[in-house]
Design a protein around this motif. Structure first.
Motif, PDB file in Angstrom:
ATOM      1  N   PHE A  92       0.606  -1.287  -0.053  1.00 31.61           N
ATOM      2  CA  PHE A  92      -0.050  -0.072  -0.050  1.00 31.61           C
ATOM      3  C   PHE A  92       0.700   1.272  -0.148  1.00 31.61           C
ATOM      4  O   PHE A  92       0.395   2.254  -0.653  1.00 31.61           O
ATOM      5  CB  PHE A  92      -0.834   0.110   1.364  1.00 31.61           C
ATOM      6  N   ASP A  93       1.784   1.132   0.759  1.00 37.14           N
ATOM      7  CA  ASP A  93       2.566   2.474   0.828  1.00 37.14           C
ATOM      8  C   ASP A  93       3.057   2.887  -0.584  1.00 37.14           C
ATOM      9  O   ASP A  93       4.042   2.474  -1.183  1.00 37.14           O
ATOM     10  CB  ASP A  93       3.906   2.343   1.821  1.00 37.14           C
ATOM     11  N   GLY A  94       2.671   3.969  -0.969  1.00 37.90           N
ATOM     12  CA  GLY A  94       2.855   4.403  -2.307  1.00 37.90           C
ATOM     13  C   GLY A  94       2.005   4.057  -3.472  1.00 37.90           C
ATOM     14  O   GLY A  94       1.221   4.943  -3.555  1.00 37.90           O
ATOM     15  N   GLU A 126      11.905   6.347  -6.799  1.00 38.44           N
ATOM     16  CA  GLU A 126      12.660   5.815  -5.548  1.00 38.44           C
ATOM     17  C   GLU A 126      12.246   6.805  -4.280  1.00 38.44           C
ATOM     18  O   GLU A 126      13.201   7.420  -3.605  1.00 38.44           O
ATOM     19  CB  GLU A 126      14.175   5.880  -5.890  1.00 38.44           C
ATOM     20  N   GLU A 127      10.924   6.906  -3.842  1.00 38.32           N
ATOM     21  CA  GLU A 127      10.860   7.581  -2.725  1.00 38.32           C
ATOM     22  C   GLU A 127      11.386   6.891  -1.234  1.00 38.32           C
ATOM     23  O   GLU A 127      11.730   7.688  -0.537  1.00 38.32           O
ATOM     24  CB  GLU A 127       9.157   7.616  -2.478  1.00 38.32           C
ATOM     25  N   GLU A 128      11.409   5.795  -1.199  1.00 39.41           N
ATOM     26  CA  GLU A 128      11.614   4.838  -0.204  1.00 39.41           C
ATOM     27  C   GLU A 128      13.452   4.851   0.064  1.00 39.41           C
ATOM     28  O   GLU A 128      14.009   4.584   1.022  1.00 39.41           O
ATOM     29  CB  GLU A 128      11.388   3.532  -0.224  1.00 39.41           C
ATOM     30  N   GLY A 129      14.150   5.220  -1.099  1.00 36.04           N
ATOM     31  CA  GLY A 129      15.707   5.025  -1.116  1.00 36.04           C
ATOM     32  C   GLY A 129      16.055   3.701  -0.860  1.00 36.04           C
ATOM     33  O   GLY A 129      17.037   3.475  -0.579  1.00 36.04           O
ATOM     34  N   GLU A 195      -2.042   4.942   6.071  1.00 35.88           N
ATOM     35  CA  GLU A 195      -1.883   5.396   7.258  1.00 35.88           C
ATOM     36  C   GLU A 195      -0.720   4.480   7.882  1.00 35.88           C
ATOM     37  O   GLU A 195      -0.512   3.327   7.563  1.00 35.88           O
ATOM     38  CB  GLU A 195      -3.004   5.150   8.502  1.00 35.88           C
ATOM     39  N   GLN A 196       0.300   5.078   8.564  1.00 33.93           N
ATOM     40  CA  GLN A 196       1.557   4.273   9.151  1.00 33.93           C
ATOM     41  C   GLN A 196       1.719   4.388  10.582  1.00 33.93           C
ATOM     42  O   GLN A 196       1.712   5.694  10.942  1.00 33.93           O
ATOM     43  CB  GLN A 196       2.459   4.721   8.344  1.00 33.93           C
ATOM     44  N   GLY A 197       1.512   3.479  11.330  1.00 34.42           N
ATOM     45  CA  GLY A 197       1.360   3.779  12.906  1.00 34.42           C
ATOM     46  C   GLY A 197      -0.215   3.995  13.117  1.00 34.42           C
ATOM     47  O   GLY A 197      -1.212   3.899  12.316  1.00 34.42           O
ATOM     48  N   SER A 383       3.288  -0.733   8.723  1.00 37.40           N
ATOM     49  CA  SER A 383       3.756  -0.665   7.517  1.00 37.40           C
ATOM     50  C   SER A 383       5.302  -0.682   7.243  1.00 37.40           C
ATOM     51  O   SER A 383       5.855  -1.244   8.147  1.00 37.40           O
ATOM     52  CB  SER A 383       3.418   1.195   7.382  1.00 37.40           C
ATOM     53  N   HIS A 384       5.846  -0.757   6.039  1.00 31.00           N
ATOM     54  CA  HIS A 384       7.222  -1.064   5.747  1.00 31.00           C
ATOM     55  C   HIS A 384       7.048  -2.490   6.213  1.00 31.00           C
ATOM     56  O   HIS A 384       8.536  -2.973   6.336  1.00 31.00           O
ATOM     57  CB  HIS A 384       8.041  -0.132   6.499  1.00 31.00           C
ATOM     58  N   ALA A 385       6.199  -3.370   5.891  1.00 26.29           N
ATOM     59  CA  ALA A 385       6.367  -4.850   6.118  1.00 26.29           C
ATOM     60  C   ALA A 385       5.196  -5.403   5.388  1.00 26.29           C
ATOM     61  O   ALA A 385       4.275  -4.824   5.130  1.00 26.29           O
ATOM     62  CB  ALA A 385       6.110  -5.066   7.711  1.00 26.29           C
TER      63      ALA A 385
HETATM   64 MN    MN Z   1       7.412   4.432   3.141  1.00 28.16          MN
END
Ligand code: MN
Ligand code: GLV
Ligand code: MN
Ligand code: MN
Length: 411
Positions: A92-94, A126-129, A195-197, A383-385
């Motif tokens: 979802f992130d992005g 490359e938003e996440e780097g 949402e993250q967190g 998130s990030h998972a």
């Molecule tokens: Mn992210």
């Protein structure tokens, strides 16, 4: 007049296209990084979807992809997000921001909106780097927040430079850099994001979290690389007194980070990546690189937090006979989104205003143009998972909210 809600199957159809691109069979979830095969596939998918909607697609000098409804020009209303992920990230992130933007364009058409100004859906590089180490690469290059020469020389884990990777994707690295004309065209930028967190839960302690939130600010955040150098040696023959093992101060970094944030409510610091050289089970490393991600109120507070961690690591390094060098890879001070726009969106959508600890392209753009973020409820906050999730019904609510927000901007 209110049109019928967006059909969930329309969301599901775009979502299932993406589900098969960039899966990471080793780590789980998705690994989609700037200019890699998955990213190129996603760019093709986005281009086809945008063209199917009659939008004009172009790639800017920094590899960001733009799909225009109307002629590019001043006062453009821009929405979108990014298609890359962290290593082994969620779906979802992005992508939620990109899919929602495409569906919001459809929805505006269903509503019979005739834009009085150009609208663009943007996908930032490359938003996440996750590949080259620098987050928000495309938006930072575009706004001149990073030096293009340094960026061209960044390399991935396999030693490929960003310049080589960009060229392979059809982006001329020689032309990468500030794009002031493009930034000047943006009248406002609205990024929808999962949402993250648990920010929406904390905004409504008594009841169920709202389905949508509006962003107020991003806390200061940065990345540091701590390089610890010791003496490579044999794991089986080197007794404790003879060791200069950089893994010892590397371990101290992890513990010092936890100690430092425990003493500061609201601060976070993470070691999520560590690279021993040469990296053999039966080898005492000669060097260990440790990456530290730290986030706290503002730049000064974050700097002080990191100083405390580094001081502890330096002490451990000295005891072990190791050397330490510290390199700040990036730093973003606290960013406030446009307060007028945030208030207007919160009122219009009946949504709470919440801060976030995550970085976003909207945070980079906020220094240049009125920017805002909409957050879609995430039941666990993960998130990030791979466990990152949002219910389809909430994603539909997000599309409607984004369309509502864009409609007002387009008047
Ligand atoms: Mn992210
Ligand atoms: C990017 O999502 C970050 O906040 O690290
Ligand atoms: Mn994101
Ligand atoms: Mn982000």
């Amino acid at each position: 007049m209110r049109t019928p809600p967006v059909e969930p199957s329309r969301f599901a159809s775009l979502w299932s296209d993406l589900a098969v691109i960039g899966r990471d069979r080793l780590r789980g979830g998705y690994s989609r990084h700037g200019f890699d095969d998955a990213d190129l596939h996603l760019r093709e998918w986005f281009t086809a979807q945008a063209q199917r909607r009659g939008l004009d697609v172009e790639t800017d000098r920094n590899g960001n992809v733009w799909a225009w409804w109307g002629t590019p020009g001043a006062g453009a209303v821009v929405t979108g997000s990014h298609l890359d992920s962290v290593p082994g990230g969620g779906a979802f992130d992005g992508p939620l921001g990109v899919v929602s933007a495409l569906l919001a364009v459809d929805e505006l058409r269903v509503r019979g909106v005739r834009p009085t100004r150009p609208l663009a859906v943007a996908c930032f590089t490359e938003e996440e780097g996750g590949r080259f180490g620098l987050a928000c690469l495309g938006s930072r290059l575009m706004t001149g927040a990073v030096d293009a020469d340094q960026v061209r020389r960044l390399h991935d884990g396999a030693g490929q430079t960003l310049a080589e990777a960009a060229r392979r994707a059809g982006v001329d690295p020689a032309h990468m850099g500030p794009d002031p004309e493009r930034v000047a065209m943006i009248g406002s930028f609205i990024e929808l994001h999962v949402e993250q967190g648990r920010l929406l839960k904390s905004a409504s302690p008594a009841g169920a979290p709202a389905a949508i939130g509006v962003g107020s600010e991003i806390v200061a955040h940065g990345r540091w690389r701590l390089s610890l150098t010791g003496e490579g040696n044999h794991a089986g023959t080197t007794v404790a007194d003879d060791r200069h093992d950089p893994m010892i101060p590397a371990a101290a970094t992890v513990l010092a980070a936890r100690r430092a944030i425990t003493a500061r409510p609201g601060a976070v610091a993470t070691v999520g990546r560590i690279q021993p050289v040469p990296g053999g089970t039966n080898v005492i490393a000669s060097r260990v690189d440790v990456w530290l991600d730290a986030r706290y109120l503002d730049g000064a507070a974050t700097g002080e937090l990191v100083d405390e961690i580094v001081a502890a690591v330096r002490e451990e390094a000295a005891l072990e006979g190791c050397a330490l060098t510290v390199h700040r890879e990036s730093m973003s001070d606290r960013v406030d989104f446009d307060p007028g726009l945030a208030m207007q969106l919160a009122e219009q959508l009946g949504a709470p205003i919440v801060p976030t600890g995550a970085g976003h392209d909207a945070g980079v753009l906020a220094a240049h143009v009125p920017s805002a973020m909409l957050f879609v409820r995430n039941p666990t906050g993960i998130s990030h998972a791979p466990g990152e999730h949002a219910e389809t019904a909430d994603c539909i609510t997000g599309v409607e909210a984004l369309a509502d927000a864009l409609e007002v901007q387009l008047r």
